[in-house]
Design an enzyme around this catalytic site. Structure first.
Site, mmCIF file in Angstrom:
data_model
loop_
_atom_site.group_PDB
_atom_site.id
_atom_site.type_symbol
_atom_site.label_atom_id
_atom_site.label_comp_id
_atom_site.label_asym_id
_atom_site.label_seq_id
_atom_site.Cartn_x
_atom_site.Cartn_y
_atom_site.Cartn_z
ATOM 1 N N TYR A 331 0.843 -1.261 0.178
ATOM 2 C CA TYR A 331 -0.270 0.061 -0.066
ATOM 3 C C TYR A 331 0.858 1.257 -0.023
ATOM 4 C CZ TYR A 331 -3.301 -3.371 2.160
ATOM 5 O OH TYR A 331 -4.022 -4.440 2.552
ATOM 6 N N CYS A 358 15.335 -10.375 -2.096
ATOM 7 C CA CYS A 358 15.618 -9.931 -3.343
ATOM 8 C C CYS A 358 14.588 -9.385 -4.297
ATOM 9 C CB CYS A 358 16.472 -11.217 -4.261
ATOM 10 S SG CYS A 358 17.122 -10.372 -5.754
#
Ligand SMILES: *Cc1c(COP(=O)(O)O)cnc(C)c1O
Length: 434
Positions: A331, A358
């Site tokens: 968000y 990653c």
């Protein structure tokens, strides 16, 4: 207001030093303040004082069994959205006879389970769902109490992924079709029309959209009371919490210092604005807050693994990652990040605060200024009690984080960090691969 504050230079939750929790149970670990939850509950429940109010805690925000029991002890019921959540309420030793079941996609099994458990009402979101509830109730030889979620087409002025009351959202039945939906539902023999429901979004910071939505739905509520004898108006959740100045907002003085028009929403302002609209209806009121109840009552503790000095950029690499707290990645959410041990003699550090995964999305904050920190020191993400642990996952085969509940000067592990054996318990390698 909340109970996270520095005592001297060390961050405490109530009377517990958070560094002690981190050392004992490791990190990443969520820590919750029971007193903050109780305070939030009492303030909101009291905001419509004098009216017939039932708080149904929207447990999707944080469904820790310990917190569920705390809520039940306070007199709260629950807003559940799945069979799993219903089982959690029962596992916490609470009853569901004052609780409601929400959600756009209830399965037949979930409807049956809710009815058999004695749920107060199901909140239906579409005509096909009403037909399904009628069908399941008929099979069980009983009537199902229902409320219909009405979409008032109000802009909650919040993040697009958590706004739910606009006509283009998937939620509820549009206001202009609602009367017809009730009339059709009234013809289904195994339904009892008991209430009307709205929920316009999450993390609202002003009362305006709530007022607008209630004003739009109130005439319908009156008509439904007259025509079908409905007895309650469910107002949903959505009251926001403070993220930006989370630490400072723990003190009453912070709120008092803000001019009224710049103060984020409070339960008192919410109640004061809605009471004149709701009182004349004479209906029972259900409140379904999630985030407000637990958001500022929880922090996520994490350890600094490395301070990496890159080219023109520093990276503070933590042992918490997006799998533990997904809100920043999902968000673009802001969380205040503070050291457990404050040292005002140190230099300020500007850094990206990141996890070890990653993915570029595994970034909690960009160009954030914090006190210079190094390996082995701890930080806390504030206002992490809602939509934190419940949204955690196991990406990178990282275990589900631990949870601790504080009350006063004591604390207890209420959810152990997941073990590797638990993580792979359901998995197997087929014989034909061996
Ligand atoms: C998510 C949800 C809530 C709780 O929302 P918060 O913003 O956490 O208060 C309440 N009711 C319904 C139907 C919901 O979907």
């Amino acid at each position: 207001m909340h109970r996270f504050h520095y005592v001297g230079n060390s961050l405490h939750c109530e009377s517990v030093e958070l560094a002690a929790v981190a050392r004992l149970y490791g990190t990443p670990t969520y820590v919750y303040s029971a007193a903050t939850v109780e305070d939030n509950y009492r303030r909101l429940a009291g905001s419509l004082d004098g009216l017939d109010v039932q708080v149904c805690y929207a447990m999707k925000a944080n469904s820790s069994l310990a917190l569920l029991r705390l809520f039940a002890n306070l007199g709260a019921a629950f807003d559940v959205v799945s069979g799993g959540e219903l089982r959690r309420v029962l596992a916490a030793g609470a009853k569901v006879n004052r609780s409601v079941f929400a959600g756009v996609g209830k399965t037949e099994a979930e409807i049956r389970f809710a009815l058999e458990s004695g749920i107060f009402a199901l909140h239906a979101e579409s005509e096909p769902e009403l037909a399904r509830i009628n069908h399941v109730a008929g099979q069980l030889g009983r009537k199902a109490a229902v409320g219909i979620r009405v979409n008032p087409d109000v802009d909650a002025r919040t993040h697009a992924k958590i706004t739910t009351g606009k006509s283009e959202n998937k939620f509820g039945i549009p206001l202009k079709f609602a009367a017809a939906a009730y009339a059709a539902a009234a013809k289904l023999p195994h339904l009892e029309l008991k209430g009307v429901q709205m929920h316009i979004g999450s993390q609202l910071t002003e009362v305006g959209p709530f007022v607008e939505a209630v004003e739009k739905i109130a005439p319908l509520a009156r008509q439904l009371q007259r025509d079908f004898g409905i007895t309650y108006f469910s107002l949903g959740g959505g009251i926001g919490v403070v993220y930006q100045d989370a630490l400072a907002s723990g003190a009453a003085a912070w709120w008092d210092a803000l001019p009224a028009d710049r103060r984020p929403i409070t339960p008192e302002a919410y109640g004061a604005a809605l009471k004149p609209l709701l009182q004349p209806l004479g209906l029972k009121l259900l409140l379904e807050p999630g985030r407000f109840m637990v958001g500022n009552a929880g922090v996520l503790l994490s350890r600094v693994e490395y301070l990496k000095r890159g080219q023109g950029k520093n990276f503070l690499i933590l042992d918490a990652a997006m799998n533990d707290l997904v809100r920043p990645a999902m968000y673009d959410a802001y969380h205040e990040i503070v050291p457990l041990q404050r040292d005002t003699s140190r230099r300020a550090l500007m850094a990206d605060i990141v996890g070890p995964i990653c993915e570029s999305g595994d970034c909690f904050a960009t160009d954030r200024t914090v006190q210079e920190l190094g390996e082995g020191e701890y930080v806390a993400f504030l206002s992490a009690g809602a939509y934190g642990h419940v949204m955690a996952g196991r990406y990178n085969s990282r275990p589900m984080p631990a949870e601790v509940l504080v009350r006063g000067s004591s604390f207890e592990l209420v959810n152990a960090r997941e073990s590797f054996e638990q993580m792979v318990a359901g998995e197997r390698v087929p014989a034909w691969l061996k």
